[in-house]
Write an enzyme that holds these catalytic residues in place. Structure first.
Site, PDB file in Angstrom:
ATOM      1  N   ASP A  32       0.840  -1.204   0.000  1.00 24.35           N
ATOM      2  CA  ASP A  32       0.000   0.000   0.000  1.00 24.35           C
ATOM      3  C   ASP A  32       0.871   1.249   0.000  1.00 24.35           C
ATOM      4  O   ASP A  32       0.366   2.376  -0.052  1.00 24.35           O
ATOM      5  CB  ASP A  32      -1.010  -0.014   1.153  1.00 24.35           C
ATOM      6  CG  ASP A  32      -0.351  -0.063   2.517  1.00 24.35           C
ATOM      7  OD1 ASP A  32       0.889  -0.175   2.590  1.00 24.35           O
ATOM      8  OD2 ASP A  32      -1.089   0.010   3.524  1.00 24.35           O
ATOM      9  N   SER A  33       2.216   1.058  -0.007  1.00 17.75           N
ATOM     10  CA  SER A  33       3.121   2.186  -0.257  1.00 17.75           C
ATOM     11  C   SER A  33       2.880   2.752  -1.653  1.00 17.75           C
ATOM     12  O   SER A  33       3.369   3.837  -1.981  1.00 17.75           O
ATOM     13  CB  SER A  33       4.584   1.765  -0.089  1.00 17.75           C
ATOM     14  OG  SER A  33       4.845   0.567  -0.793  1.00 17.75           O
ATOM     15  N   ASP A  56      -1.077  -6.112  -0.314  1.00 13.06           N
ATOM     16  CA  ASP A  56      -1.458  -5.441   0.936  1.00 13.06           C
ATOM     17  C   ASP A  56      -2.949  -5.185   0.988  1.00 13.06           C
ATOM     18  O   ASP A  56      -3.543  -4.721   0.007  1.00 13.06           O
ATOM     19  CB  ASP A  56      -0.755  -4.073   1.027  1.00 13.06           C
ATOM     20  CG  ASP A  56       0.395  -4.067   2.007  1.00 13.06           C
ATOM     21  OD1 ASP A  56       0.445  -4.955   2.885  1.00 13.06           O
ATOM     22  OD2 ASP A  56       1.242  -3.168   1.895  1.00 13.06           O
ATOM     23  N   LYS A 116      -1.432  -9.342   2.837  1.00 14.11           N
ATOM     24  CA  LYS A 116      -0.698  -8.887   4.027  1.00 14.11           C
ATOM     25  C   LYS A 116      -1.565  -7.861   4.740  1.00 14.11           C
ATOM     26  O   LYS A 116      -2.222  -7.050   4.081  1.00 14.11           O
ATOM     27  CB  LYS A 116       0.645  -8.273   3.640  1.00 14.11           C
ATOM     28  CG  LYS A 116       1.398  -7.636   4.811  1.00 14.11           C
ATOM     29  CD  LYS A 116       2.843  -7.334   4.508  1.00 14.11           C
ATOM     30  CE  LYS A 116       3.112  -5.991   3.891  1.00 14.11           C
ATOM     31  NZ  LYS A 116       2.643  -4.818   4.675  1.00 14.11           N
ATOM     32  N   GLU A 165      -1.712  -5.334   8.578  1.00 10.96           N
ATOM     33  CA  GLU A 165      -0.928  -4.792   9.690  1.00 10.96           C
ATOM     34  C   GLU A 165      -1.613  -5.033  11.034  1.00 10.96           C
ATOM     35  O   GLU A 165      -2.826  -4.914  11.133  1.00 10.96           O
ATOM     36  CB  GLU A 165      -0.739  -3.273   9.497  1.00 10.96           C
ATOM     37  CG  GLU A 165       0.050  -2.914   8.257  1.00 10.96           C
ATOM     38  CD  GLU A 165       0.231  -1.402   8.073  1.00 10.96           C
ATOM     39  OE1 GLU A 165      -0.174  -0.610   8.957  1.00 10.96           O
ATOM     40  OE2 GLU A 165       0.784  -1.020   7.023  1.00 10.96           O
ATOM     41  N   GLU A 223       8.837  -4.103  10.726  1.00  6.95           N
ATOM     42  CA  GLU A 223       9.297  -2.812  10.195  1.00  6.95           C
ATOM     43  C   GLU A 223       9.835  -1.950  11.324  1.00  6.95           C
ATOM     44  O   GLU A 223       9.167  -1.722  12.339  1.00  6.95           O
ATOM     45  CB  GLU A 223       8.120  -2.107   9.481  1.00  6.95           C
ATOM     46  CG  GLU A 223       8.528  -0.770   8.880  1.00  6.95           C
ATOM     47  CD  GLU A 223       7.551  -0.223   7.854  1.00  6.95           C
ATOM     48  OE1 GLU A 223       6.590  -0.923   7.469  1.00  6.95           O
ATOM     49  OE2 GLU A 223       7.764   0.934   7.417  1.00  6.95           O
TER      50      GLU A 223
HETATM   51  O1  KIV Z   1       3.539  -1.113   1.635  1.00  6.96           O
HETATM   52  C1  KIV Z   1       4.719  -1.470   1.728  1.00  6.96           C
HETATM   53  O2  KIV Z   1       5.569  -1.165   0.873  1.00  6.96           O
HETATM   54  C2  KIV Z   1       5.112  -2.260   2.883  1.00  6.96           C
HETATM   55  C3  KIV Z   1       6.569  -2.560   3.073  1.00  6.96           C
HETATM   56  C4  KIV Z   1       7.267  -1.358   3.568  1.00  6.96           C
HETATM   57  C5  KIV Z   1       6.790  -3.726   3.943  1.00  6.96           C
HETATM   58  O3  KIV Z   1       4.283  -2.654   3.640  1.00  6.96           O
END
Ligand code: KIV
Length: 302
Positions: free
Chosen positions: A82-83, A121, A151, A153, A220
């Site tokens: 989600d980055s 994510d 994934k 959090e 992280e």
């Molecule tokens: O969204 C992302 O890029 C991440 C990584 C930093 C692990 O969750």
């Protein structure tokens, strides 16, 4: 065809995947690393890599073209992170990105990938409210993108959602330590779990996520010593970003490690290229050729 354990760098990246085909595997046989032998990386491959003390390499990707390059270079796991909210859309945080937008990015990545495990994510707001909603979001990701895992959090607070998603047959990667979706709760992107109490909580959360059936956990920005301790206590592989060398694998955001994004410079980031300047040189060269009428030449014209 190459005969070493590593991808043959004399072969064009786009053709290199042929190396991972059955013929190559049969030729190489014993003695090769687990990752090199795998025709397709699965959650089981990652588990075997941990058992074999083979490090796992993971990078983000959000689009077809770069995912194709990342995959053909031999990466083990591609995270459609989600980055993308920061890197692709220019938002300040990961909070605004939507499920539809994540699905669009993941579809583009999956179309490009032949070998890596693709983890997608779950964006903010798609799993926190209740576990039924979480399962619905995860099912949309799996059905509409063709990704291989999701994934999300958090620790104890997301366990019901994690269990529900795993019970439906969807592999889940956890994410502890700095959890960027909670930035407004913490107010800072500083290192997490430096104090004993928070470190103990992280260890418990990691154990709970493993117990719930997660196949891996991202750590992280936590102290290297803590990441080492938790990694050796868990049987599932851990992937670190700013969590020291003793995690079972490492992840970086692709645009950061390629030097496309220059403004983000945390201590954990190693830049492997300076694409900002490379791209700038290419574009300014093009502009000046157009203005000087040296592009296109006769050879580039019909
Ligand atoms: O969204 C992302 O890029 C991440 C990584 C930093 C692990 O969750």
């Amino acid at each position: 065809m190459g005969t070493s354990r590593q991808p043959d760098l004399s072969i064009k990246p786009s053709e290199r995947l042929i190396q991972y085909g059955v013929a190559w595997v049969v030729e190489q046989g014993e003695g090769m690393s687990i990752a090199s032998r795998a025709k397709r990386i699965t959650t089981n491959t990652l588990q075997e890599m941990k058992a074999n003390k083979e490090k796992i390499a993971m990078l983000t990707a959000y689009d077809y073209s770069l995912a194709r390059l990342v995959d053909s270079s031999g990466i083990d796991v591609i995270l459609v992170g989600d980055s993308a909210s920061n890197v692709m859309a220019g938002h300040e945080t990961t909070v605004p990105i939507t499920l539809d937008q994540m699905i669009y990015h993941a579809q583009s990545v999956v179309r490009a990938v032949q070998r890596a495990l693709v983890v997608v994510d779950m964006p903010f707001g798609t799993y926190q409210s209740d576990s039924n909603n979480a399962l619905k979001s995860a099912i949309r990701i799996m059905k509409e993108t063709g990704g291989h895992a999701v994934k999300l959090e958090g620790g104890r607070e997301v366990l019901p959602a994690v269990r529900k998603i795993i019970d439906a047959g969807i592999p889940v990667m956890g994410h502890l330590g700095l959890t960027p979706q909670s930035i407004y709760k913490f107010g800072t992107y500083s290192v997490r779990a430096k104090q004993d109490e928070e470190a103990a909580r992280l260890m418990e959360d990691a154990m709970d996520l493993q117990e719930a059936g997660c196949f891996s956990i991202v750590f992280e920005k936590i102290p290297a010593k803590l990441a080492a301790e938790v990694s050796s206590s868990l049987t599932i592989p851990t992937i670190g970003i700013g969590a020291g060398v003793d995690c079972d694998g490492q992840v970086l955001v692709l645009h950061d490690m390629l030097g496309i994004t220059q403004e983000f410079s945390p201590r954990f980031l190693r830049r492997y290229a300076d694409l900002e300047n490379t791209i700038d040189a290419a574009i300014t060269g093009y502009i000046s050729d157009v203005r000087a009428k040296s592009f296109p030449s006769d050879d580039e014209s019909y």
